[in-house]
Design an enzyme around this catalytic site. Sequence first.
Site, PDB file in Angstrom:
ATOM      1  N   TRP A   1      50.629  12.884  90.660  1.00 49.57           N
ATOM      2  CA  TRP A   1      51.267  13.688  89.586  1.00 49.57           C
ATOM      3  C   TRP A   1      52.281  14.512  89.813  1.00 49.57           C
ATOM      4  CZ3 TRP A   1      50.206  11.730  85.042  1.00 49.57           C
ATOM      5  CH2 TRP A   1      49.047  11.036  84.871  1.00 49.57           C
TER       6      TRP A   1
ATOM      7  N   ASP B   1      51.134  22.610  86.330  1.00 51.61           N
ATOM      8  CA  ASP B   1      50.521  21.393  85.482  1.00 51.61           C
ATOM      9  C   ASP B   1      49.127  21.734  85.728  1.00 51.61           C
ATOM     10  OD1 ASP B   1      49.391  19.183  84.644  1.00 51.61           O
ATOM     11  OD2 ASP B   1      50.757  18.021  85.811  1.00 51.61           O
TER      12      ASP B   1
ATOM     13  N   LYS C   1      41.818  15.736  78.867  1.00 51.04           N
ATOM     14  CA  LYS C   1      40.633  15.893  80.100  1.00 51.04           C
ATOM     15  C   LYS C   1      39.759  16.956  79.781  1.00 51.04           C
ATOM     16  CE  LYS C   1      43.845  13.038  82.138  1.00 51.04           C
ATOM     17  NZ  LYS C   1      45.124  13.625  83.035  1.00 51.04           N
TER      18      LYS C   1
HETATM   19  C1  LIG Z   1      46.540  13.150  83.142  1.00 51.58           C
HETATM   20  C2  LIG Z   1      47.827  14.078  83.785  1.00 51.58           C
HETATM   21  C3  LIG Z   1      49.078  14.068  83.117  1.00 51.58           C
HETATM   22  C4  LIG Z   1      49.400  13.664  81.882  1.00 51.58           C
HETATM   23  O1  LIG Z   1      49.144  12.670  81.387  1.00 51.58           O
HETATM   24  P1  LIG Z   1      49.645  12.287  79.846  1.00 51.58           P
HETATM   25  O2  LIG Z   1      49.096  10.792  79.795  1.00 51.58           O
HETATM   26  O3  LIG Z   1      51.275  12.377  79.802  1.00 51.58           O
HETATM   27  O4  LIG Z   1      49.047  13.054  78.744  1.00 51.58           O
HETATM   28  C5  LIG Z   1      49.703  15.189  83.983  1.00 51.58           C
HETATM   29  N1  LIG Z   1      49.188  15.671  84.919  1.00 51.58           N
HETATM   30  C6  LIG Z   1      48.165  15.537  85.502  1.00 51.58           C
HETATM   31  C7  LIG Z   1      47.775  16.220  86.749  1.00 51.58           C
HETATM   32  C8  LIG Z   1      47.366  14.506  84.785  1.00 51.58           C
HETATM   33  O5  LIG Z   1      45.991  14.388  85.437  1.00 51.58           O
END
Ligand SMILES: *Cc1c(COP(=O)(O)O)cnc(C)c1O
Length: 347
Positions: free
Chosen positions: A90, A160, A184
């Site tokens: 990520w 994030d 999440k």
């Molecule tokens: C799931 C996730 C995202 C972003 O996901 P989207 O599909 O764009 O909403 C961003 N950062 C992390 C750490 C994630 O697990």
Amino acid sequence: MLPGAVLDTIKEDLLDWHGCGMSVLEMTHRGIEFGSIIKQAEADLRDLLHIPANYHVLFLQGGGHLQFAMVPLNLLGTRHCADYVSTGYWSERAMTDARQYGLVNVAASSESTGYDRIPPFEEWRLSQDAAFVHYVSNDTAAGVEFSWIPDIVAVPLVADMSTNLLTKRIVVAKHALIYACAQKNVGVAGLTIVIIRDEVVGRALPITPRMLDYKCHVDNASMFNTPCTFAVYVAGLVLAWIKKEGGLEAMDKRHREMSAKLYRFLDGSSLFENRVVRDDRSRINVPFKLRRPGLEDKFIEYAKANGLVNLRGNLALGLRASMYNAMTMQGVERLIEAMGEFERIHA
Ligand SMILES: *Cc1c(COP(=O)(O)O)cnc(C)c1O
């Protein structure tokens, strides 16, 4: 997963929200009904996280991915460089977007050891002229989590927190900006929560579309355009559920207990393993591998037959147990039981 109680409420409310004659799916975002829903969601979020008064809460769309672009567009300002710490998949995705708008200095990275740890703060090489410092507080794919907040005071700190916001208490004030997609731990896809310190609002690069300018959303209280009303409503229900369950201390305790139990099993297993450095292991996402090749698909099939689904990680990154806020100890115990049984069959 969503908490069962939240799903029940959605079902109850679906055709007629609180006797108003409308479904949330039908409401205008300008009406008093939705106004009360979004206000309560913000109040509960502020309450749970102790968000200081000089921070704005925004309910946006575009997922975590749009934040990968919005952060540099809004925070680079007249500086051309930002510091990013890479702890896995990520962080890399966030950096790919940032490179479109400025220079990315990789201040620290655990790539050389397969993203099995959080680079210690003493090893970070921060640049002199960075506009901000970005880190991912829990890397969903690598299964590493910060148990500390980087001590950055000179420049805005951005996090994030897509996979661990609202799973433990954090000090919001140490950050200039926190973002998290809701699907999440806080509800369903469509909503992204941004918590932003007032002083960094209003610095967007001139090329920034209005929809991507935090100031535009601050000035319009998240209603510059139509927000994702239903996802905000679900987030509100989840926030109320977290409060009722005992708040962030209770969430943290659950995550610690569930993950500890799973790690204990993995560390004692002859077939399954997790290779993350102990102190940096995530309380939320536990990636694991099978020591013997060729058994992965068989295990997925076996797990599915036992009612255990969604154990595939990102792309080719192997298997993963994600324990978001609605997961229960019972669910974790079911998984451990199935793994133990599978291990006996294939010993
Ligand atoms: C799931 C996730 C995202 C972003 O996901 P989207 O599909 O764009 O909403 C961003 N950062 C992390 C750490 C994630 O697990």
